[in-house]
Design a protein around this motif. Structure first.
Motif, PDB file in Angstrom:
ATOM      1  N   GLU A 156       0.845  -1.215   0.000  1.00  0.00           N
ATOM      2  CA  GLU A 156       0.000   0.000   0.000  1.00  0.00           C
ATOM      3  C   GLU A 156       0.872   1.254   0.000  1.00  0.00           C
ATOM      4  OE1 GLU A 156      -3.833  -0.567   2.694  1.00  0.00           O
ATOM      5  OE2 GLU A 156      -2.057  -1.472   3.643  1.00  0.00           O
ATOM      6  N   ILE A 157       1.950   1.220   0.758  1.00  0.00           N
ATOM      7  CA  ILE A 157       2.848   2.385   0.830  1.00  0.00           C
ATOM      8  C   ILE A 157       3.507   2.615  -0.525  1.00  0.00           C
ATOM      9  CG2 ILE A 157       4.978   3.267   1.880  1.00  0.00           C
ATOM     10  CD1 ILE A 157       4.137   1.731   4.460  1.00  0.00           C
ATOM     11  N   ALA A 158       3.969   1.539  -1.159  1.00  0.00           N
ATOM     12  CA  ALA A 158       4.618   1.660  -2.471  1.00  0.00           C
ATOM     13  C   ALA A 158       3.671   2.288  -3.483  1.00  0.00           C
ATOM     14  CB  ALA A 158       5.079   0.284  -2.940  1.00  0.00           C
ATOM     15  N   THR A 159       2.404   1.816  -3.489  1.00  0.00           N
ATOM     16  CA  THR A 159       1.409   2.353  -4.421  1.00  0.00           C
ATOM     17  C   THR A 159       1.130   3.819  -4.126  1.00  0.00           C
ATOM     18  OG1 THR A 159       0.401   0.168  -4.606  1.00  0.00           O
ATOM     19  CG2 THR A 159      -0.938   2.047  -5.312  1.00  0.00           C
ATOM     20  N   SER A 160       0.938   4.144  -2.846  1.00  0.00           N
ATOM     21  CA  SER A 160       0.597   5.506  -2.449  1.00  0.00           C
ATOM     22  C   SER A 160       1.709   6.499  -2.783  1.00  0.00           C
ATOM     23  CB  SER A 160       0.310   5.547  -0.938  1.00  0.00           C
ATOM     24  OG  SER A 160       0.168   6.859  -0.489  1.00  0.00           O
ATOM     25  N   LEU A 161       2.965   6.101  -2.575  1.00  0.00           N
ATOM     26  CA  LEU A 161       4.095   7.010  -2.796  1.00  0.00           C
ATOM     27  C   LEU A 161       4.697   6.870  -4.194  1.00  0.00           C
ATOM     28  CD1 LEU A 161       5.925   6.716   0.676  1.00  0.00           C
ATOM     29  CD2 LEU A 161       4.253   8.426  -0.062  1.00  0.00           C
ATOM     30  N   ASN A 162       4.118   5.931  -4.987  1.00  0.00           N
ATOM     31  CA  ASN A 162       4.578   5.716  -6.360  1.00  0.00           C
ATOM     32  C   ASN A 162       6.066   5.352  -6.409  1.00  0.00           C
ATOM     33  OD1 ASN A 162       4.082   5.471  -9.084  1.00  0.00           O
ATOM     34  ND2 ASN A 162       4.577   7.617  -9.524  1.00  0.00           N
ATOM     35  N   SER A 164       8.857   1.703  -5.731  1.00  0.00           N
ATOM     36  CA  SER A 164       8.838   0.242  -5.797  1.00  0.00           C
ATOM     37  C   SER A 164       8.745  -0.377  -4.404  1.00  0.00           C
ATOM     38  CB  SER A 164      10.094  -0.277  -6.493  1.00  0.00           C
ATOM     39  OG  SER A 164      11.218  -0.126  -5.643  1.00  0.00           O
ATOM     40  N   LEU A 165       8.243  -1.595  -4.358  1.00  0.00           N
ATOM     41  CA  LEU A 165       8.143  -2.349  -3.110  1.00  0.00           C
ATOM     42  C   LEU A 165       9.539  -2.528  -2.502  1.00  0.00           C
ATOM     43  CD1 LEU A 165       6.374  -3.924  -1.142  1.00  0.00           C
ATOM     44  CD2 LEU A 165       6.581  -5.911  -2.635  1.00  0.00           C
ATOM     45  N   ARG A 166      10.527  -2.782  -3.353  1.00  0.00           N
ATOM     46  CA  ARG A 166      11.905  -2.957  -2.870  1.00  0.00           C
ATOM     47  C   ARG A 166      12.403  -1.679  -2.183  1.00  0.00           C
ATOM     48  NH1 ARG A 166      16.323  -5.313  -6.926  1.00  0.00           N
ATOM     49  NH2 ARG A 166      15.088  -7.170  -6.514  1.00  0.00           N
ATOM     50  N   THR A 167      12.061  -0.523  -2.748  1.00  0.00           N
ATOM     51  CA  THR A 167      12.464   0.764  -2.145  1.00  0.00           C
ATOM     52  C   THR A 167      11.813   0.955  -0.784  1.00  0.00           C
ATOM     53  OG1 THR A 167      12.756   1.738  -4.339  1.00  0.00           O
ATOM     54  CG2 THR A 167      12.515   3.268  -2.506  1.00  0.00           C
ATOM     55  N   ASP A 169      10.806  -1.431   1.226  1.00  0.00           N
ATOM     56  CA  ASP A 169      11.441  -2.368   2.155  1.00  0.00           C
ATOM     57  C   ASP A 169      12.825  -1.882   2.587  1.00  0.00           C
ATOM     58  OD1 ASP A 169       9.234  -4.017   2.212  1.00  0.00           O
ATOM     59  OD2 ASP A 169       9.971  -5.371   0.642  1.00  0.00           O
ATOM     60  N   ALA A 170      13.553  -1.254   1.654  1.00  0.00           N
ATOM     61  CA  ALA A 170      14.876  -0.709   1.999  1.00  0.00           C
ATOM     62  C   ALA A 170      14.736   0.425   3.019  1.00  0.00           C
ATOM     63  CB  ALA A 170      15.591  -0.213   0.744  1.00  0.00           C
ATOM     64  N   HIS A 171      13.743   1.279   2.791  1.00  0.00           N
ATOM     65  CA  HIS A 171      13.491   2.379   3.746  1.00  0.00           C
ATOM     66  C   HIS A 171      13.076   1.822   5.110  1.00  0.00           C
ATOM     67  CE1 HIS A 171      14.136   5.893   1.317  1.00  0.00           C
ATOM     68  NE2 HIS A 171      13.231   5.554   0.406  1.00  0.00           N
ATOM     69  N   ARG A 172      12.229   0.803   5.103  1.00  0.00           N
ATOM     70  CA  ARG A 172      11.783   0.216   6.370  1.00  0.00           C
ATOM     71  C   ARG A 172      12.962  -0.400   7.130  1.00  0.00           C
ATOM     72  NH1 ARG A 172       5.731  -2.295   6.307  1.00  0.00           N
ATOM     73  NH2 ARG A 172       6.347  -2.586   8.477  1.00  0.00           N
ATOM     74  N   ALA A 173      13.889  -0.994   6.402  1.00  0.00           N
ATOM     75  CA  ALA A 173      15.083  -1.568   7.047  1.00  0.00           C
ATOM     76  C   ALA A 173      15.928  -0.457   7.680  1.00  0.00           C
ATOM     77  CB  ALA A 173      15.905  -2.359   6.029  1.00  0.00           C
ATOM     78  N   ASN A 174      16.070   0.660   6.954  1.00  0.00           N
ATOM     79  CA  ASN A 174      16.827   1.805   7.493  1.00  0.00           C
ATOM     80  C   ASN A 174      16.148   2.365   8.741  1.00  0.00           C
ATOM     81  OD1 ASN A 174      18.772   1.697   5.506  1.00  0.00           O
ATOM     82  ND2 ASN A 174      17.807   3.249   4.220  1.00  0.00           N
ATOM     83  N   ILE A 175      14.815   2.487   8.681  1.00  0.00           N
ATOM     84  CA  ILE A 175      14.044   3.000   9.816  1.00  0.00           C
ATOM     85  C   ILE A 175      14.250   2.098  11.034  1.00  0.00           C
ATOM     86  CG2 ILE A 175      11.696   3.365  10.712  1.00  0.00           C
ATOM     87  CD1 ILE A 175      10.930   4.170   7.764  1.00  0.00           C
ATOM     88  N   SER A 176      14.141   0.800  10.809  1.00  0.00           N
ATOM     89  CA  SER A 176      14.303  -0.165  11.911  1.00  0.00           C
ATOM     90  C   SER A 176      15.688  -0.064  12.543  1.00  0.00           C
ATOM     91  CB  SER A 176      14.066  -1.587  11.404  1.00  0.00           C
ATOM     92  OG  SER A 176      12.719  -1.736  11.017  1.00  0.00           O
ATOM     93  N   GLU A 177      16.694   0.118  11.695  1.00  0.00           N
ATOM     94  CA  GLU A 177      18.059   0.228  12.210  1.00  0.00           C
ATOM     95  C   GLU A 177      18.225   1.510  13.029  1.00  0.00           C
ATOM     96  OE1 GLU A 177      22.610   0.533  10.518  1.00  0.00           O
ATOM     97  OE2 GLU A 177      21.099  -0.460   9.270  1.00  0.00           O
ATOM     98  N   LYS A 178      17.683   2.616  12.533  1.00  0.00           N
ATOM     99  CA  LYS A 178      17.825   3.902  13.229  1.00  0.00           C
ATOM    100  C   LYS A 178      17.034   3.936  14.535  1.00  0.00           C
ATOM    101  CE  LYS A 178      18.766   6.719   9.117  1.00  0.00           C
ATOM    102  NZ  LYS A 178      18.259   7.789   8.227  1.00  0.00           N
ATOM    103  N   LEU A 179      15.848   3.339  14.547  1.00  0.00           N
ATOM    104  CA  LEU A 179      14.995   3.388  15.738  1.00  0.00           C
ATOM    105  C   LEU A 179      15.211   2.199  16.670  1.00  0.00           C
ATOM    106  CD1 LEU A 179      11.594   4.709  14.287  1.00  0.00           C
ATOM    107  CD2 LEU A 179      13.568   5.998  15.133  1.00  0.00           C
ATOM    108  N   GLY A 180      15.961   1.204  16.208  1.00  0.00           N
ATOM    109  CA  GLY A 180      16.301   0.083  17.072  1.00  0.00           C
ATOM    110  C   GLY A 180      15.193  -0.928  17.279  1.00  0.00           C
TER     111      GLY A 180
END
Length: 197
Positions: A156-162, A164-167, A169-180
């Motif tokens: 849903e996020i990929a569609t809303s922000l236009n 890719s799904l891979r992008t 997921d990459a952002h979510r991985a970065n977020i998880s790393e930064k927020l722990g």
């Protein structure tokens, strides 16, 4: 007490008496003879509890509190006074003061107020730590975390922000790393923490 007490009072006898009390209970205390002296040094001090006299010649305790908030310092405050009135007391509590104690200060009431202050300071510092973590996120990561917190999935996020799904997921991985954390529930709790006034 995990943090020091900063005592600001222009009355030398009061400072001496309270310092002796704190030292007897092995509570770290640093005394200042006035608000301007304290303001000059506060940026170099670790977080702590503020024990402020209400009536001082340069700034009163509530004016000092406003100065500190202007500097981004929101440590818990206990007001002590020999001249308190109902109006001052009401103003103090509206200003998020932990307690308002009459001089001579009753040790039991003081330690009870310090217990409340300790709990409050823990909450304040935790919020600041969370805000610092969120400040490391990029604008795109902030967009994504806001949608994750609303319960949106990666597709849903990929569609809303236009993007890719891979992008996503990459952002979510970065977020998880930064927020722990990878937990959506923890993301939501962290967001709620920094939105609380």
């Amino acid at each position: 007490m995990r943090y020091p007490v900063y005592l600001v009072d222009d009355d030398a006898a009061v400072r001496e008496g309270l310092c002796l009390l704190f030292e007897a209970y092995k509570i770290s205390v640093i005394a200042f003879d006035g608000p301007l002296t304290f303001l000059r040094e506060v940026s170099l001090l670790p977080p702590g509890y503020l024990l402020l006299d209400l009536q001082m010649p340069e700034l009163n305790g509530l004016e000092l509190q406003r100065e500190l908030i202007g500097k981004g310092i929101d440590w818990p405050i206990i007001i002590i006074t020999g001249y308190g009135d109902l109006s001052s007391c009401r103003t103090a509590f509206q200003s998020r003061v932990v307690d308002f104690l009459a001089k001579p200060v009753d040790p039991e009431q003081l330690f009870e107020a310090l217990g409340k202050a300790e709990e409050l300071l823990g909450t304040v510092l935790e919020k600041q730590e969370t805000e610092a973590l969120f400040a490391t996120l990029t604008p795109r990561e902030n967009e994504i975390i806001n949608l994750v917190c609303r319960g949106w999935g990666s597709k849903e996020i990929a569609t809303s922000l236009n993007i890719s799904l891979r992008t996503v997921d990459a952002h979510r991985a970065n977020i998880s790393e930064k927020l722990g954390t990878t937990s959506v529930a923890e993301f939501v709790q962290m967001k709620m923490k920094i939105q609380q006034g």
